[in-house]
Each structure stands twice: as structure tokens, then as C-alpha cells.
Design a protein around this motif. Structure first.
Motif, PDB file in Angstrom:
ATOM      1  N   ALA A 162     -33.380   4.893  17.552  1.00 23.26           N
ATOM      2  CA  ALA A 162     -32.101   5.890  16.369  1.00 23.26           C
ATOM      3  C   ALA A 162     -31.463   7.313  17.489  1.00 23.26           C
ATOM      4  O   ALA A 162     -30.687   7.173  16.492  1.00 23.26           O
ATOM      5  CB  ALA A 162     -34.222   6.627  15.656  1.00 23.26           C
ATOM      6  N   VAL A 163     -32.150   7.371  18.566  1.00 24.37           N
ATOM      7  CA  VAL A 163     -30.636   7.803  18.720  1.00 24.37           C
ATOM      8  C   VAL A 163     -29.696   7.152  19.366  1.00 24.37           C
ATOM      9  O   VAL A 163     -28.298   8.283  19.294  1.00 24.37           O
ATOM     10  CB  VAL A 163     -32.012   8.494  20.508  1.00 24.37           C
ATOM     11  CG1 VAL A 163     -30.666   9.541  21.258  1.00 24.37           C
ATOM     12  CG2 VAL A 163     -33.006   9.608  20.211  1.00 24.37           C
ATOM     13  N   ALA A 164     -30.311   6.576  19.891  1.00 26.16           N
ATOM     14  CA  ALA A 164     -28.338   5.415  20.392  1.00 26.16           C
ATOM     15  C   ALA A 164     -27.600   5.507  19.157  1.00 26.16           C
ATOM     16  O   ALA A 164     -26.646   5.106  18.588  1.00 26.16           O
ATOM     17  CB  ALA A 164     -29.479   4.135  20.849  1.00 26.16           C
ATOM     18  N   GLU A 206     -27.332  15.012  21.246  1.00 22.28           N
ATOM     19  CA  GLU A 206     -27.003  15.972  21.942  1.00 22.28           C
ATOM     20  C   GLU A 206     -27.161  15.729  23.361  1.00 22.28           C
ATOM     21  O   GLU A 206     -26.079  15.672  23.701  1.00 22.28           O
ATOM     22  CB  GLU A 206     -27.607  17.339  21.562  1.00 22.28           C
ATOM     23  CG  GLU A 206     -26.307  17.859  22.596  1.00 22.28           C
ATOM     24  CD  GLU A 206     -27.303  19.787  21.698  1.00 22.28           C
ATOM     25  OE1 GLU A 206     -26.643  20.971  22.591  1.00 22.28           O
ATOM     26  OE2 GLU A 206     -28.020  19.385  20.893  1.00 22.28           O
ATOM     27  N   ILE A 207     -27.828  15.685  24.189  1.00 22.25           N
ATOM     28  CA  ILE A 207     -27.782  14.904  25.335  1.00 22.25           C
ATOM     29  C   ILE A 207     -26.909  13.497  25.232  1.00 22.25           C
ATOM     30  O   ILE A 207     -26.217  12.986  26.152  1.00 22.25           O
ATOM     31  CB  ILE A 207     -29.110  14.889  26.021  1.00 22.25           C
ATOM     32  CG1 ILE A 207     -29.996  16.541  26.133  1.00 22.25           C
ATOM     33  CG2 ILE A 207     -29.328  14.341  27.462  1.00 22.25           C
ATOM     34  CD1 ILE A 207     -31.423  15.630  26.253  1.00 22.25           C
ATOM     35  N   ALA A 208     -27.405  12.418  24.646  1.00 23.28           N
ATOM     36  CA  ALA A 208     -26.419  11.423  25.329  1.00 23.28           C
ATOM     37  C   ALA A 208     -25.351  11.479  24.930  1.00 23.28           C
ATOM     38  O   ALA A 208     -24.594  10.573  25.487  1.00 23.28           O
ATOM     39  CB  ALA A 208     -27.523  10.253  24.197  1.00 23.28           C
ATOM     40  N   TRP A 212     -21.683   1.656  32.718  1.00 24.29           N
ATOM     41  CA  TRP A 212     -23.119   1.624  33.170  1.00 24.29           C
ATOM     42  C   TRP A 212     -24.197   1.827  32.293  1.00 24.29           C
ATOM     43  O   TRP A 212     -23.810   1.447  30.434  1.00 24.29           O
ATOM     44  CB  TRP A 212     -22.850   3.424  33.450  1.00 24.29           C
ATOM     45  CG  TRP A 212     -22.202   3.167  34.162  1.00 24.29           C
ATOM     46  CD1 TRP A 212     -20.677   3.214  34.565  1.00 24.29           C
ATOM     47  CD2 TRP A 212     -21.597   3.720  35.637  1.00 24.29           C
ATOM     48  NE1 TRP A 212     -20.109   3.754  35.795  1.00 24.29           N
ATOM     49  CE2 TRP A 212     -20.779   4.061  36.533  1.00 24.29           C
ATOM     50  CE3 TRP A 212     -23.348   4.713  36.138  1.00 24.29           C
ATOM     51  CZ2 TRP A 212     -20.815   4.743  37.850  1.00 24.29           C
ATOM     52  CZ3 TRP A 212     -23.266   4.987  37.074  1.00 24.29           C
ATOM     53  CH2 TRP A 212     -21.846   4.609  38.240  1.00 24.29           C
ATOM     54  N   GLU A 213     -25.781   1.681  32.564  1.00 26.71           N
ATOM     55  CA  GLU A 213     -26.925   2.080  31.361  1.00 26.71           C
ATOM     56  C   GLU A 213     -27.390   2.979  31.201  1.00 26.71           C
ATOM     57  O   GLU A 213     -27.230   3.665  32.140  1.00 26.71           O
ATOM     58  CB  GLU A 213     -27.159   1.299  32.490  1.00 26.71           C
ATOM     59  CG  GLU A 213     -28.675   0.719  30.678  1.00 26.71           C
ATOM     60  CD  GLU A 213     -29.457  -0.585  31.040  1.00 26.71           C
ATOM     61  OE1 GLU A 213     -31.098  -0.447  30.921  1.00 26.71           O
ATOM     62  OE2 GLU A 213     -29.538  -1.186  31.448  1.00 26.71           O
ATOM     63  N   ILE A 214     -27.342   3.591  30.082  1.00 23.02           N
ATOM     64  CA  ILE A 214     -28.053   5.075  29.616  1.00 23.02           C
ATOM     65  C   ILE A 214     -29.393   4.683  29.316  1.00 23.02           C
ATOM     66  O   ILE A 214     -29.460   3.698  29.186  1.00 23.02           O
ATOM     67  CB  ILE A 214     -27.485   6.169  28.887  1.00 23.02           C
ATOM     68  CG1 ILE A 214     -28.124   7.287  28.492  1.00 23.02           C
ATOM     69  CG2 ILE A 214     -28.551   5.119  27.118  1.00 23.02           C
ATOM     70  CD1 ILE A 214     -26.991   8.564  27.575  1.00 23.02           C
ATOM     71  N   GLY A 215     -30.438   5.532  30.049  1.00 26.86           N
ATOM     72  CA  GLY A 215     -31.994   6.162  29.796  1.00 26.86           C
ATOM     73  C   GLY A 215     -31.990   7.618  29.504  1.00 26.86           C
ATOM     74  O   GLY A 215     -31.358   8.452  30.324  1.00 26.86           O
TER      75      GLY A 215
END
Length: 195
Positions: A141-143, A110-112, A92-95
């Protein structure tokens, strides 16, 4: 799949509803969201309506994309969106996007993390992919804070506003979260340089 709700210590990740149209429209006026994501530019109220009334329900019904609206657990305005898109063979891919006034709060990390955990435990995801156009330092940075291993640059791998662009790509595996994988994983052996 029927839409579900996820929660974190501070946030509720719920299904989008038609009443979110004005908030989605307003947030997507942010030049950074229009620049770095694949939302239309300019972003119109009709784009928000199409997203909420067509794309989101179709994605859940067809098991191709699971989009979540994010709001404070204690109540408050919509502040983010996150989606998982089916790739193939359990991947799956996250966006994601986050309203400008909420950046720097740790919300997106937190969401990711919450969505990644659900992908591994609820969807049987074997590999969660993150991609962002080269230069989108905020997304990267989030990833990285979530634990994605940045694997490199893919040339001409992301279409944004009708143009092929180079993108960073990273992956998160169930084992990165201390979870078992639905399939065994055999990493490549360490090979001598030049092999």
C-alpha cells in the motif's frame, strides 16, 4: 559517501547513531516487523548493536547501502527506518519499517517519497525497486501510494529467515516524479497479444 540528513514537512531522516540501539531493539520486537522484513528473529540487543555499529556505517562508507533513522522534525522518538541498497547500473532498492504505533499516519509514504526524490536527484538513480514478500499488504500500500508500478511476482526471489519466498516487485522511475533520467529510456512498443 558521508551520511546526510533529509527533511520533510514533519520528519527528519538522519544517520543512525549508537544511542538509537534501545529504540531499534524495542521497535524490532514487533512481530509484524520480524515477520515481513529480513531482521533476525528473535531480534536481540546484539542485533541492534551490530546494525548500528557495523552495517549502517559500512553501508555509507562503501556506498552500498544508505540507511536513515526517522524521527519527528519537532523532536521525539525514533519511529522508522528506511534504506537504499545498491542494485546495479544505477538501480537502487528501497526497504523500510515503521513502529506499530505510527502506522496509519502517512509517515511511511512521506518517508519513501523523500528518499525516492533524493535517489533520483542525489544519486543519479535510474530505477528505484521495491520488493516485498507476497502478502505484505502494508508495504505494498505504501509503495502504491508513492507511485511504484507493481510489475508482478518474482518466484523464490526473496530470502527471509533462510527460506526463499515469492515477492511482489515494483519500480519507480525519475519520470514518475517529473524528473529527468540520467539515461534515455526507450519503453517497449505496444505489441499485439501473443507476440
Amino acid at each position: 559517501m558521508e551520511p546526510i540528513t533529509l527533511t520533510t514537512d514533519r520528519l527528519r531522516l538522519r544517520n543512525f547513531v549508537p544511542g538509537d540501539a534501545e529504540a531499534v531493539y524495542e521497535i524490532c520486537q514487533d512481530p509484524a516487523i520480524r515477520r515481513w522484513t529480513t531482521v533476525p528473529d528473535p531480534y536481540t540487543r546484539q542485533d541492534a548493536d551490530f546494525f548500528l555499529n557495523r552495517l549502517v556505517p559500512d553501508g555509507w562508507r562503501e556506498d552500498t547501502e544508505y540507511a536513515f533513522a526517522v524521527e519527528p522534525l519537532a523532536g521525539g522518538p525514533l519511529l522508522a527506518a528506511v534504506a537504499l541498497s545498491s542494485r546495479d547500473s544505477g538501480a537502487w532498492e528501497i526497504g523500510y519499517w515503521l513502529a506499530e504505533e505510527h502506522r496509519g499516519s502517512g509517515y511511511m509514504t512521506e518517508i519513501a517519497r523523500a528518499v525516492a526524490h533524493w535517489a533520483f536527484t542525489g544519486l543519479g538513480c535510474t530505477r528505484l525497486v521495491w520488493r516485498a514478500e507476497v502478502g505484505n499488504a502494508g508495504s505494498r500500500a505504501v509503495a502504491e501510494r508513492v507511485g511504484f508500478a507493481v510489475e508482478g511476482v518474482q518466484r523464490a526471489a526473496l530470502v527471509n529467515k533462510g527460506t526463499l519466498r515469492d515477492c511482489w516487485v515494483g519500480a519507480l522511475l525519475p519520470s514518475d516524479f517529473g524528473l529527468p533520467s540520467p539515461l534515455p529510456y526507450l519503453p517497449a512498443p505496444d505489441l499485439p497479444a501473443g507476440t
